[in-house]
Design an enzyme around this catalytic site. Structure first.
Site, PDB file in Angstrom:
ATOM      1  N   ASP A  21       0.825  -1.189   0.072  1.00 22.05           N
ATOM      2  CA  ASP A  21      -0.110   0.054   0.246  1.00 22.05           C
ATOM      3  C   ASP A  21       0.664   1.272  -0.042  1.00 22.05           C
ATOM      4  O   ASP A  21       1.969   1.317   0.727  1.00 22.05           O
ATOM      5  CB  ASP A  21      -0.895   0.022   1.341  1.00 22.05           C
ATOM      6  N   HIS A  22       0.389   2.245  -0.523  1.00 24.30           N
ATOM      7  CA  HIS A  22       1.176   3.762  -0.645  1.00 24.30           C
ATOM      8  C   HIS A  22       2.391   3.456  -0.815  1.00 24.30           C
ATOM      9  O   HIS A  22       3.291   4.067   0.249  1.00 24.30           O
ATOM     10  CB  HIS A  22       0.741   4.378   0.499  1.00 24.30           C
TER      11      HIS A  22
ATOM     12  N   ASP B  18       2.159   4.995  -5.468  1.00 23.76           N
ATOM     13  CA  ASP B  18       1.571   6.276  -5.200  1.00 23.76           C
ATOM     14  C   ASP B  18       2.511   7.403  -5.470  1.00 23.76           C
ATOM     15  O   ASP B  18       3.207   7.629  -4.443  1.00 23.76           O
ATOM     16  CB  ASP B  18       0.959   6.036  -3.580  1.00 23.76           C
TER      17      ASP B  18
END
Ligand code: G3H
Ligand code: ZN
Length: 286
Positions: A80-81, A102
């Site tokens: 994630d991210h 991201d």
């Protein structure tokens, strides 16, 4: 077993969402898989860069393999991210099922360039890896409780033309457009821009749309966002708050067996996971 891409395509078509929960330790990992097993729901388990540094990149991959084998259910691991191409490549090499690259803080051209590099890298390693890109930007951080009202500036929101270009030029499988949500929990419940979700859905029909900042939104807003085309919702802060509050209560007792202290925190996190699975409509989908 069904792939993450197939599950997301089905969720988009049937108007429910695959839940994504962030975890930073074994108890939270267990909370997610046990609640998902109980609810018979597919699930994405997310580790941000900080969370996977803490658990261990290879250890997080070993855990997802072990739980997937034990429960025989579509449980997947997302990086994630991930804010750099290098960190994303590391997660791909370690065996993550999904990458969220991201680069939303960079210019759109730099964002497209780095995201495309990761899509190509992931495809060259394993075509089943699902890659998520992000446009627009979110103004706050997960895990924070903001005592004041948080305003979402209109210029932070993703534009449909930009979404169309981004998807065409990067080839991502999932797109996270900023549509009014925030990370963390604010004194107000931010309003999601449903017409923007619909317009973006209309111009990029082949990707799954992702909503970040699932904590601190009203249930009605989340449901409507899913109705308008969101197929994957991220939740972190609500889970962390439930876990830490339960832990604080246990720590106040005269108990020194660690598993007896963290056990109730695991159960509290499980309740949050189960609630969101019901809210997102993913229960019974496997
Ligand atoms: O990627 C993580 C999420 O977007 C979590 O947002 O902390 O507001 O639930 P949240
Ligand atoms: Zn997020």
């Amino acid at each position: 077993m069904v792939t993450l891409k197939e599950i997301l395509a089905r969720a988009s078509k049937e108007h429910w969402a695959v839940p994504h929960f962030n975890v930073s330790n074994l108890e939270m990992f267990r909370a997610v898989v046990e609640a998902a097993w109980y609810k018979k729901s597919p699930v994405l388990i997310g580790t941000s860069e900080g969370e996977r540094d803490f658990i261990g990149l290879n250890q997080a991959v070993a855990l997802i393999h072990s739980y997937r084998e034990q429960y025989q259910l579509p449980f997947y691991l997302n990086a994630d991210h991930t804010h750099s191409v290098e960190a994303a490549k590391k997660a791909i090499d370690a065996g993550y099922d999904s990458i969220h690259i991201d680069l939303s803080k960079l210019s759109i051209d730099e964002n497209i360039k780095g995201t495309r590099e990761i899509v190509e890298y992931a495809r060259s390693k394993n075509s089943a890896i699902s890659v998520e890109g992000e446009i627009g930007y979110i103004v706050t951080d997960s895990s924070k409780i903001y005592e004041s009202v948080v305003e979402v500036p209109p210029e932070s929101l993703a534009r449909p033309e930009e979404a169309e270009r981004f998807v065409k030029e990067t080839g991502v499988d999932r797109l996270a457009p900023a549509v009014g949500s925030i990370h963390g929990i604010a004194a107000n419940k931010p309003h999601l821009d449903f017409s923007r979700i619909e317009r973006i859905r209309g111009v990029v029909p082949v990707v799954a749309l992702v909503l970040h900042g699932g904590s601190g939104e009203s249930d009605e807003q989340i449901k409507m966002a899913i109705e308008k085309g969101i197929a994957n919702v991220h939740v972190s802060t609500d889970l962390r708050v439930a876990y830490v509050d339960a832990l604080k209560k246990e720590l106040a007792k005269n108990e020194y067996a660690p598993y007896k202290i963290t056990g109730p925190a695991l159960e509290a996190a499980k309740t949050v996971v189960a609630f969101n699975i019901d809210l997102f409509g993913s229960a019974g989908k496997v």
